[in-house]
Design a protein around this motif. Structure first.
Motif, PDB file in Angstrom:
ATOM      1  N   GLU A  17       0.872  -1.130   0.180  1.00  0.00           N
ATOM      2  CA  GLU A  17       0.015   0.044   0.065  1.00  0.00           C
ATOM      3  C   GLU A  17       0.413   1.623   0.363  1.00  0.00           C
ATOM      4  OE1 GLU A  17      -3.523   0.493   1.998  1.00  0.00           O
ATOM      5  OE2 GLU A  17      -3.836  -2.123   2.434  1.00  0.00           O
ATOM      6  N   ASP A  18      -0.457   2.464  -0.256  1.00  0.00           N
ATOM      7  CA  ASP A  18       1.339   3.659  -0.559  1.00  0.00           C
ATOM      8  C   ASP A  18       0.794   4.785   1.119  1.00  0.00           C
ATOM      9  OD1 ASP A  18       1.468   6.241  -1.883  1.00  0.00           O
ATOM     10  OD2 ASP A  18      -0.064   6.844  -0.941  1.00  0.00           O
ATOM     11  N   TYR A  57      -0.194   7.925   1.856  1.00  0.00           N
ATOM     12  CA  TYR A  57      -0.308   8.523   2.251  1.00  0.00           C
ATOM     13  C   TYR A  57      -2.194   8.061   2.132  1.00  0.00           C
ATOM     14  CZ  TYR A  57      -2.088  13.198   1.084  1.00  0.00           C
ATOM     15  OH  TYR A  57      -2.815  14.657   1.651  1.00  0.00           O
ATOM     16  N   ILE A  58      -2.748   7.557   1.333  1.00  0.00           N
ATOM     17  CA  ILE A  58      -3.387   6.473   1.024  1.00  0.00           C
ATOM     18  C   ILE A  58      -3.967   6.143   2.839  1.00  0.00           C
ATOM     19  CG2 ILE A  58      -5.130   4.890  -0.832  1.00  0.00           C
ATOM     20  CD1 ILE A  58      -4.258   7.196  -2.450  1.00  0.00           C
ATOM     21  N   SER A 111       9.038   8.879  -0.273  1.00  0.00           N
ATOM     22  CA  SER A 111       8.848  10.696  -0.523  1.00  0.00           C
ATOM     23  C   SER A 111       7.495  11.419  -0.490  1.00  0.00           C
ATOM     24  CB  SER A 111       9.613  11.270  -1.700  1.00  0.00           C
ATOM     25  OG  SER A 111      10.306  12.056  -1.780  1.00  0.00           O
ATOM     26  N   VAL A 112       7.627  12.008   0.893  1.00  0.00           N
ATOM     27  CA  VAL A 112       6.025  12.365   1.073  1.00  0.00           C
ATOM     28  C   VAL A 112       5.606  13.781   2.076  1.00  0.00           C
ATOM     29  CG1 VAL A 112       4.118  11.738   2.455  1.00  0.00           C
ATOM     30  CG2 VAL A 112       5.598   9.990   1.474  1.00  0.00           C
ATOM     31  N   ARG A 113       5.555  14.858   1.155  1.00  0.00           N
ATOM     32  CA  ARG A 113       5.634  15.612   1.174  1.00  0.00           C
ATOM     33  C   ARG A 113       4.962  16.333   2.724  1.00  0.00           C
ATOM     34  NH1 ARG A 113       3.840  19.670  -2.836  1.00  0.00           N
ATOM     35  NH2 ARG A 113       1.870  18.777  -1.508  1.00  0.00           N
ATOM     36  N   GLY A 114       3.197  16.050   2.402  1.00  0.00           N
ATOM     37  CA  GLY A 114       2.308  15.758   2.967  1.00  0.00           C
ATOM     38  C   GLY A 114       1.455  17.382   2.976  1.00  0.00           C
ATOM     39  N   PRO A 115       1.207  18.892   4.321  1.00  0.00           N
ATOM     40  CA  PRO A 115       0.167  17.702   5.463  1.00  0.00           C
ATOM     41  C   PRO A 115      -1.019  16.292   4.278  1.00  0.00           C
ATOM     42  CG  PRO A 115      -0.633  20.136   4.669  1.00  0.00           C
ATOM     43  CD  PRO A 115       0.767  19.425   4.240  1.00  0.00           C
ATOM     44  N   LEU A 116      -1.543  15.878   5.748  1.00  0.00           N
ATOM     45  CA  LEU A 116      -2.178  15.219   5.209  1.00  0.00           C
ATOM     46  C   LEU A 116      -4.009  15.727   5.070  1.00  0.00           C
ATOM     47  CD1 LEU A 116      -2.557  11.733   4.657  1.00  0.00           C
ATOM     48  CD2 LEU A 116      -3.388  11.840   7.367  1.00  0.00           C
TER      49      LEU A 116
END
Lengths: 448, 448
Positions: free
Chosen positions: B106-107, B109-110, B202-207
């Motif tokens: 899974e990813d 963020y999702i 590599s995840v920027r965010g915010p959620l």
């Protein structure tokens, strides 16, 4: 009269506190609606009382950054649509649920599975609004340097939908026998591997959930760019679109319906549903006052930020009371940009006038008036080949939906334009869409 | 007596027709339970009547291919757990929902978003059972040539959990002000970008959803390999494990509790919950007869296929009535393989005897007896530092759960071992777990 017997389709597009950018500030709006399950339960049940075909929700995969309006936009706290609709399906009986999900950032196995699950949980009431994601801000949340370009996103969308349909067909409809005596749970001849190898995806299958009750969830499309219309022509069963005038809507209607034949499809297999932002009053004056009350709540930073987000360009260097400058073509939502430029030029709007104009409906059709006036307008588009139905976008919630259900729906019913009871139990049945045949059964039929 | 006042935690692990491999064939089992929402609603409400802490569901991302038993295994038609639990949360009030989801496929963020949404929809009743996916068959559904190796999967799992927690912390708990007067919907100082750049993500965010009511959903871990125990020691709040004897369970309990200190954690921050497969009878003879009735329903192909799936090796070349051969180490579920080899050697089982032994509980603890006998056994593990509670795995459904709720729970309550009413409204409150502080507020506290 035969035209009258054809029935309108109605979606209810119900985000949190409502559609108007300042809705959450309205005295009667549920300001925390976007994250209040009891609120959603209430509006879902109201929409079902109004016999709406479906509850529709848009979606994005990033917080919408609005430079200059930080903290003032009502974005960021919302439920994820598929989980929300699963829960709402347990407290409703007939209304459908159309959830937006992205072919650019989601995975086809995971997506096909969750929509199949929603369709099973709801007893055949799921729809998937296919988007390629209009906002470039999503890229950073998924490890990408940049948002893929528009044309590439649509190529991927075609392949994604094909993969999803292939996965939904993994099991034939009668694959599960569950025969306690013979110890056969399913018929192994009725399960199929997809073995898809394409440009974007390599997916073996089968999907680990039975075929959805509807075969596939209803496929919805909401982009009106050239690429978007072609995707709709090939795959969509409902198209949600923003149209301002009868003439434009007729042209759009003829355009997309005309794209179906080359894919072996008939015009009734695609329902065209423009968005409508209705402001309902017992008198026209009351309706206008209601609208003005919302307009007066627009914080200028929010209005400008909304416009910048929709049009894909930073406008902060230009005077608010000057004209909209010439803009470079966006890689985000192309059809929305084109629509807004067209509106600005047509009305000779300043930047301020343009953001005020779109603060409610974001470019969708705004109708301000009495129930009879609103029904007249809707009927006019419906009987003049401009729409098969409408996606209703209440200004604020729950009150704006109550107004439509209590005042406008009865008027549409009185005219014989809209159902007084659901025709079926699935979203397909209510929309008048046929259930797709499993592609493996099609192959078999061709061999025989 | 002070030990008696400590309360047992109970999970209800309730797949479709039940836990036994032949459950769906049992005359009183709901054979289509895996895809029957009314059935799930009934068992969720029964578990809530029994005051279970949580409803637990396992999950996989591929159809479990069982060579030699095609069509005979009750796999393949199931709901996806997060959508199912969202719907069930709308028809229950207090019970928690622990859904399994994979860090390998899974990813982040999702995944972070859907669990946050489930936690909001349910009012703080979500748990995430973190798995790295034990079955190599998933790889082909996600474009991979092969299932990543065990150690790599766990390195990714650590990073995935860190990213998910960072995303859940995007918004401080009091970020949303929704002040209609000042036009501030949220406080822009209370939203944080993650800007994670790691080996896998590599995840920027915010959620794009507010912090979950529980801060984070309860983190659960279910692998008992060395890598799994270390992941649990660092991050898990509940560990689900398969243990056969008091001594083994005590050793496991001491082992995982001993891993907490080096991460600055205390023993009560991780609840150890072995799986228990209870077969309940009014008399011991009735319980044994119930068990035998299920055992007699095992189709030999299904028994062998189940064993092969759990042990990660094709055994078809070996005689059913001969010993288990020496096996190469699997890349799938390592701790399950080790447990089954250990059971076979200890009891000197043939292949047939081994699959019969695991057909119910798949290596979890089986207790066959009267309510008093079962309560005695559970109490013995609980008071002797072998368990903080149990994940109850009914043989068939709904009957096996009814038996436990109607006969065993009252006995546990009589002994003061189990609640007669929920202590709180969230899963954390009921499990006695504290709510995690937002990492950005921690930083702020350190600066002050």
């Amino acid at each position: 009269m035969s035209k009258q017997q054809k029935q309108l389709r109605l979606g209810a597009f119900l985000p949190g506190a409502g559609q108007h950018v300042a809705a959450w500030r309205h005295p009667q709006a549920q300001s925390n609606g976007a994250l209040n399950f009891e609120h959603y339960k209430q509006i879902a049940q109201t929409a079902e009382r109004g016999k709406f075909d479906a509850f529709f929700l848009a979606d994005g995969l990033a917080l919408q950054h609005r430079p200059g309006a930080e903290g003032r936009t009502a974005f960021g706290g919302d439920f994820e649509p598929v989980t929300l609709f699963s829960a709402l399906s347990a407290v409703t009986e007939r209304i459908g649920f159309i959830a937006t999900a992205s072919t650019t950032y989601e995975d086809p196995y995971i997506l096909a599975r969750k929509f199949a699950s929603l369709d099973h949980i709801s007893g055949g009431r799921a729809g998937w609004n296919v988007v390629t994601t209009g906002s470039s801000e999503a890229a950073g949340n998924f490890g990408l340097e940049a948002h893929p370009i528009h044309a590439e996103r649509y190529i991927r969308a075609h392949e994604f939908i094909d993969v999803a349909k292939g996965l939904w067909d993994s099991w034939e409809d009668d694959a599960f026998v569950r025969d306690k005596e013979t110890a056969f749970y399913y018929d192994p001849k009725k399960i199929h591997q997809l073995n898809h190898k394409g440009r974007f995806f390599s997916v073996r299958g089968p999907l680990n959930i039975a075929r959805p009750p509807q075969g596939y969830p209803v496929i919805v499309q909401a982009g009106s760019s050239e690429d978007g219309k072609e995707l709709a022509g090939r795959t969509a069963e409902v198209i949600f679109t923003a149209q301002q005038t009868l003439e434009d809507a007729q042209a759009f209607y003829a355009d997309v319906k005309g794209r179906l034949a080359k894919y072996g499809r008939t015009p009734d297999q695609l329902k065209v549903m423009p968005g409508v932002f209705p402001v309902v009053g017992i008198t026209e004056a009351e309706a206008k006052a209601k609208y003005q009350e919302l307009q007066d709540l627009i914080h200028p930073q929010v209005g400008l930020a909304l416009l910048q987000g929709l049009i894909g360009t930073d406008l902060s260097a230009y005077p608010l009371d000057g004209p909209l400058p010439d803009l470079p073509e966006t890689n985000d939502n192309k059809s929305r940009q084109a629509l807004l430029i067209d509106i600005a030029r047509k009305h000779n709007f300043t930047i301020r006038e343009l953001y005020q104009w779109i603060a409610g409906a974001r470019g969708h059709w705004t109708i301000i008036g009495t129930p009879v006036q609103i029904a007249d307008q809707l009927e006019s588009w419906f009987v003049n080949d401009a729409a098969d139905g409408f996606n209703i976008m209440p200004p604020y919630l729950p009150g704006g939906l109550d107004d439509f259900v209590d005042l406008v729906i009865p008027e549409l019913q009185r005219r014989g334009l809209f159902r007084t009871e659901y025709e079926g139990t699935t979203l397909r049945e209510n929309l008048g869409l046929s259930r797709p045949v499993n592609q493996y059964q099609k192959v078999l039929a061709a061999i025989k």
